[in-house]
Scaffold this active site. Structure first.
Site, PDB file in Angstrom:
ATOM      1  CB  CYS A 261       2.812   3.410  46.989  1.00 12.41           C
ATOM      2  SG  CYS A 261       1.108   2.852  47.260  1.00 12.41           S
TER       3      CYS A 261
ATOM      4  CG  HIS B 218       4.436   2.089  51.303  1.00  9.09           C
ATOM      5  ND1 HIS B 218       3.457   1.973  52.255  1.00  9.09           N
ATOM      6  CD2 HIS B 218       3.791   2.116  50.113  1.00  9.09           C
ATOM      7  CE1 HIS B 218       2.270   1.962  51.663  1.00  9.09           C
ATOM      8  NE2 HIS B 218       2.435   2.041  50.360  1.00  9.09           N
TER       9      HIS B 218
ATOM     10  CG  ASP C 117       0.027   4.858  51.774  1.00 13.28           C
ATOM     11  OD1 ASP C 117       0.051   5.835  52.556  1.00 13.28           O
ATOM     12  OD2 ASP C 117      -0.378   3.733  52.096  1.00 13.28           O
TER      13      ASP C 117
ATOM     14  CB  CYS D 147       2.027  -1.391  50.437  1.00 11.70           C
ATOM     15  SG  CYS D 147       1.372  -0.868  48.842  1.00 11.70           S
TER      16      CYS D 147
ATOM     17  NE  ARG E 244      -0.176   5.000  55.318  1.00  7.07           N
ATOM     18  CZ  ARG E 244      -0.415   3.720  55.597  1.00  7.07           C
ATOM     19  NH1 ARG E 244      -0.543   3.340  56.855  1.00  7.07           N
ATOM     20  NH2 ARG E 244      -0.517   2.826  54.639  1.00  7.07           N
TER      21      ARG E 244
HETATM   22 CO    CO Z   1       1.105   1.396  48.961  1.00  8.50          CO
END
Ligand code: CO
Length: 210
Positions: free
Chosen positions: A42, A98, A44, A101, A46
Site C-alpha cells: 500500500c 496492512h 500508506d 488501511c 506508515r
Molecule cells: Co493502505
C-alpha cells in the site's frame, strides 16, 4: 512534518554512511539489479517497504498503490509484474496489506469518492466473494481486519491469474507467492501463510491459460 531541506541533508548523511561501510556501494549498484523479491504494498506513509524489512538498495523490486491491489486491467501493476517476473526473474512475489488501511476502510463505507470509486470497487468485490464469512463477524474492527487479510488473499490470486505468472508456471520457474499483513499498531510483519496453490487447485483450472 519532515522539513524539505532536511530531506537532502538526510540523504547526504545516508550516502556517507553507506560509503563508510563500502566505498564502492553506489558504483556497484549502478551496474545493475538482481532483486530476489517483488513487493506489492500500500502507498500508506506508515508502511515503509524496505525499512520494515531491513532491506538494502538492490534487494526488493517495489510497487505501491492504494490498498495494494493487482486489478486485471491495471497497466501499471501489470508492467511491474511483467518486468519483475519475466526479466528480473524474482524468486518471490509478496502482496503486503496492512491493518488500519484507509482504502479498505473506505470500501466498507457508503461514500462517493470520485475517481477512487472504480479502484475501491475491487475491494468491494472482495467483500462480495467473502460476504458470508465477513457478515458473520459482529465486531466491526475484526471485520475490517479480516477484509484486509482477504483482500491480500484475492490479490495473491489475481497475481496467479496473470499470463506472465502462468507462463512462468508451465516453465517451472514461477516465483513463490506470499501474502503478508503489516500491523501498524505493533510494527509486526505477519506472514498469512496463504495456500495460494491450494486455493487455485480448488478452482479446477478455471484460470489456466496454458
Ligand atoms: Co493502505
Amino acid at each position: 512534518m519532515l522539513g524539505y531541506n532536511e530531506i537532502f541533508e538526510n540523504n547526504q548523511q545516508w550516502l556517507d554512511e553507506k560509503k563508510r561501510t563500502n566505498e564502492e556501494f553506489f558504483e556497484q549498484l549502478s551496474k545493475g539489479q538482481e532483486p530476489g523479491y517483488l513487493y506489492i504494498g500500500c502507498s500508506d506513509s506508515r508502511v515503509t517497504a524496505e525499512d520494515m524489512m531491513g532491506a538494502n538498495p538492490g534487494d526488493i523490486f517495489v510497487h505501491r498503490n492504494v490498498a495494494n491491489l493487482v486489478p486485471n486491467n491495471d497497466a501499471s501493476s501489470a508492467s511491474v509484474i511483467e518486468y519483475a517476473v519475466e526479466h528480473l526473474r524474482v524468486k518471490h512475489v509478496v502482496i503486503c496489506g496492512h491493518y488500519f488501511c484507509g482504502g479498505v476502510k473506505a470500501a466498507m463505507g457508503s461514500q462517493d469518492l470520485g475517481v477512487l470509486n472504480p479502484w475501491l470497487q475491487n475491494i468491494r468485490d472482495v467483500y462480495r466473494y467473502h460476504k458470508a464469512e465477513l457478515d458473520a463477524i459482529s465486531d466491526e474492527e475484526d471485520r475490517y481486519k479480516r477484509l484486509v487479510e482477504l483482500n491480500v488473499q484475492e490479490q495473491c490470486l489475481n497475481l496467479y491469474k496473470t499470463a506472465v505468472m502462468q507462463k512462468a508456471k508451465v516453465e517451472n520457474r514461477m516465483p513463490e507467492i506470499h501474502g503478508w499483513v503489516f500491523d501498524i499498531s505493533t510494527g509486526k510483519l505477519i506472514d498469512l501463510k496463504i495456500d495460494v496453490n491450494g486455493v487455485i487447485d480448488s478452482m479446477d483450472g478455471i484460470f489456466n491459460l496454458h
